[in-house]
Design a protein around this motif. Structure first.
Motif, PDB file in Angstrom:
ATOM      1  N   ALA A   1      41.186  25.983  47.219  1.00  0.00           N
ATOM      2  CA  ALA A   1      42.358  25.824  46.352  1.00  0.00           C
ATOM      3  C   ALA A   1      43.436  26.837  46.708  1.00  0.00           C
ATOM      4  CB  ALA A   1      41.942  25.973  44.889  1.00  0.00           C
ATOM      5  N   LEU A   2      43.036  28.061  46.991  1.00  0.00           N
ATOM      6  CA  LEU A   2      44.021  29.079  47.357  1.00  0.00           C
ATOM      7  C   LEU A   2      44.588  28.844  48.753  1.00  0.00           C
ATOM      8  CD1 LEU A   2      42.407  32.200  45.715  1.00  0.00           C
ATOM      9  CD2 LEU A   2      44.538  31.064  45.064  1.00  0.00           C
ATOM     10  N   GLU A   3      43.758  28.353  49.640  1.00  0.00           N
ATOM     11  CA  GLU A   3      44.242  27.993  50.978  1.00  0.00           C
ATOM     12  C   GLU A   3      45.325  26.913  50.867  1.00  0.00           C
ATOM     13  OE1 GLU A   3      44.154  28.449  55.130  1.00  0.00           O
ATOM     14  OE2 GLU A   3      42.729  29.450  53.820  1.00  0.00           O
ATOM     15  N   ALA A   4      45.074  25.910  50.037  1.00  0.00           N
ATOM     16  CA  ALA A   4      46.048  24.837  49.825  1.00  0.00           C
ATOM     17  C   ALA A   4      47.338  25.352  49.192  1.00  0.00           C
ATOM     18  CB  ALA A   4      45.435  23.735  48.959  1.00  0.00           C
ATOM     19  N   ALA A   5      47.232  26.448  48.459  1.00  0.00           N
ATOM     20  CA  ALA A   5      48.407  27.056  47.826  1.00  0.00           C
ATOM     21  C   ALA A   5      49.123  28.031  48.748  1.00  0.00           C
ATOM     22  CB  ALA A   5      47.991  27.755  46.533  1.00  0.00           C
ATOM     23  N   GLY A   6      48.679  28.115  50.009  1.00  0.00           N
ATOM     24  CA  GLY A   6      49.349  28.968  50.982  1.00  0.00           C
ATOM     25  C   GLY A   6      48.833  30.390  51.062  1.00  0.00           C
ATOM     26  N   GLU A   7      47.693  30.648  50.485  1.00  0.00           N
ATOM     27  CA  GLU A   7      47.134  32.012  50.460  1.00  0.00           C
ATOM     28  C   GLU A   7      46.085  32.194  51.558  1.00  0.00           C
ATOM     29  OE1 GLU A   7      48.299  34.413  48.744  1.00  0.00           O
ATOM     30  OE2 GLU A   7      49.568  33.332  47.332  1.00  0.00           O
ATOM     31  N   SER A   8      46.437  31.830  52.790  1.00  0.00           N
ATOM     32  CA  SER A   8      45.464  31.861  53.884  1.00  0.00           C
ATOM     33  C   SER A   8      45.023  33.278  54.244  1.00  0.00           C
ATOM     34  CB  SER A   8      46.001  31.135  55.118  1.00  0.00           C
ATOM     35  OG  SER A   8      47.216  31.706  55.529  1.00  0.00           O
TER      36      SER A   8
ATOM     37  N   ARG B   1      41.294  43.214  42.118  1.00  0.00           N
ATOM     38  CA  ARG B   1      42.696  43.646  42.157  1.00  0.00           C
ATOM     39  C   ARG B   1      43.626  42.639  42.816  1.00  0.00           C
ATOM     40  NH1 ARG B   1      41.083  49.756  43.954  1.00  0.00           N
ATOM     41  NH2 ARG B   1      40.362  50.416  41.902  1.00  0.00           N
ATOM     42  N   GLU B   2      43.092  41.857  43.750  1.00  0.00           N
ATOM     43  CA  GLU B   2      43.962  40.956  44.499  1.00  0.00           C
ATOM     44  C   GLU B   2      43.554  39.495  44.369  1.00  0.00           C
ATOM     45  OE1 GLU B   2      44.929  42.358  48.517  1.00  0.00           O
ATOM     46  OE2 GLU B   2      44.014  44.273  47.953  1.00  0.00           O
ATOM     47  N   PHE B   3      42.340  39.174  44.795  1.00  0.00           N
ATOM     48  CA  PHE B   3      41.921  37.775  44.893  1.00  0.00           C
ATOM     49  C   PHE B   3      41.965  37.068  43.538  1.00  0.00           C
ATOM     50  CE2 PHE B   3      38.790  34.342  45.418  1.00  0.00           C
ATOM     51  CZ  PHE B   3      39.291  33.737  46.570  1.00  0.00           C
ATOM     52  N   PHE B   4      41.364  37.650  42.518  1.00  0.00           N
ATOM     53  CA  PHE B   4      41.347  37.006  41.203  1.00  0.00           C
ATOM     54  C   PHE B   4      42.734  37.001  40.562  1.00  0.00           C
ATOM     55  CE2 PHE B   4      36.588  37.339  39.864  1.00  0.00           C
ATOM     56  CZ  PHE B   4      36.226  36.682  41.016  1.00  0.00           C
ATOM     57  N   GLU B   5      43.509  38.041  40.805  1.00  0.00           N
ATOM     58  CA  GLU B   5      44.870  38.075  40.268  1.00  0.00           C
ATOM     59  C   GLU B   5      45.693  36.906  40.804  1.00  0.00           C
ATOM     60  OE1 GLU B   5      46.410  40.224  37.898  1.00  0.00           O
ATOM     61  OE2 GLU B   5      44.285  40.583  37.548  1.00  0.00           O
ATOM     62  N   VAL B   6      45.604  36.680  42.098  1.00  0.00           N
ATOM     63  CA  VAL B   6      46.334  35.558  42.702  1.00  0.00           C
ATOM     64  C   VAL B   6      45.739  34.231  42.230  1.00  0.00           C
ATOM     65  CG1 VAL B   6      46.895  34.408  44.886  1.00  0.00           C
ATOM     66  CG2 VAL B   6      47.103  36.893  44.690  1.00  0.00           C
ATOM     67  N   ALA B   7      44.430  34.145  42.162  1.00  0.00           N
ATOM     68  CA  ALA B   7      43.770  32.904  41.728  1.00  0.00           C
ATOM     69  C   ALA B   7      44.240  32.499  40.339  1.00  0.00           C
ATOM     70  CB  ALA B   7      42.260  33.074  41.754  1.00  0.00           C
ATOM     71  N   GLN B   8      44.341  33.450  39.437  1.00  0.00           N
ATOM     72  CA  GLN B   8      44.780  33.148  38.071  1.00  0.00           C
ATOM     73  C   GLN B   8      46.178  32.551  38.040  1.00  0.00           C
ATOM     74  OE1 GLN B   8      42.419  36.477  35.469  1.00  0.00           O
ATOM     75  NE2 GLN B   8      44.545  36.864  35.786  1.00  0.00           N
ATOM     76  N   LYS B   9      47.001  32.943  38.984  1.00  0.00           N
ATOM     77  CA  LYS B   9      48.393  32.490  39.004  1.00  0.00           C
ATOM     78  C   LYS B   9      48.596  31.224  39.839  1.00  0.00           C
ATOM     79  CE  LYS B   9      50.010  37.190  38.429  1.00  0.00           C
ATOM     80  NZ  LYS B   9      50.184  38.414  39.160  1.00  0.00           N
TER      81      LYS B   9
END
Length: 143
Positions: A65-72, A116-124
């Motif tokens: 899901a994050l890859e699809a959102a551009g968070e490669s 600090r990073e991965f879950f923070e971005v995932a939530q958004k």
């Protein structure tokens, strides 16, 4: 850090992981090789029963899901760190105190990254449907 309900189970796993990382680092710093050997047994058991299923949920539901959102870059780091932790436990090496200390450091740093990073971005960035799938997978794992 405030965690949304869908990610709380995974975030709670991190508390147990940090406790294990601290045990590993303390045992590695000691002079009692038997204590290190005992902690290695605990690491292997926790890795199989807790960490691998945790990794599976992140890799199956969150990373795509994050890859699809551009968070490669973020997902690449997740996969790299999971790979390093797997290799550390499965290396079949001498299970030395130094190896145990390395595992403890890797695990602690990885958990800090996720919180600090991965879950923070995932939530958004993850959709409500994708987050719901994560929560459902966590519930199924704990059932």
């Amino acid at each position: 850090m405030k965690r949304i309900p869908e990610l709380r189970d995974l975030s709670e796993d991190h508390h147990h992981g940090l406790v294990l990382a601290q045990k590993a680092k303390r045992a590695a710093a000691g002079v009692d090789a038997r204590a290190a050997a005992e902690i290695w047994v605990e690491v292997e058991m926790h890795f199989a029963s807790e960490l691998l299923p945790h990794f599976q949920i992140e890799e199956t539901y969150m990373a795509p899901a994050l890859e699809a959102a551009g968070e490669s870059a973020l997902t690449a780091r997740l996969y790299d760190e999971h790979r390093a932790l797997r290799e550390c436990v499965r290396s079949g090496g001498g299970r030395t105190p130094a190896d145990l200390g390395r595992f403890g450091e890797l695990l602690e740093n990885h958990i800090r990254f996720e919180e600090r990073e991965f879950f923070e971005v995932a939530q958004k960035r993850m959709s409500p449907e994708a987050l719901g799938a994560v929560a459902a997978a966590c519930r199924a794992l704990r059932a």
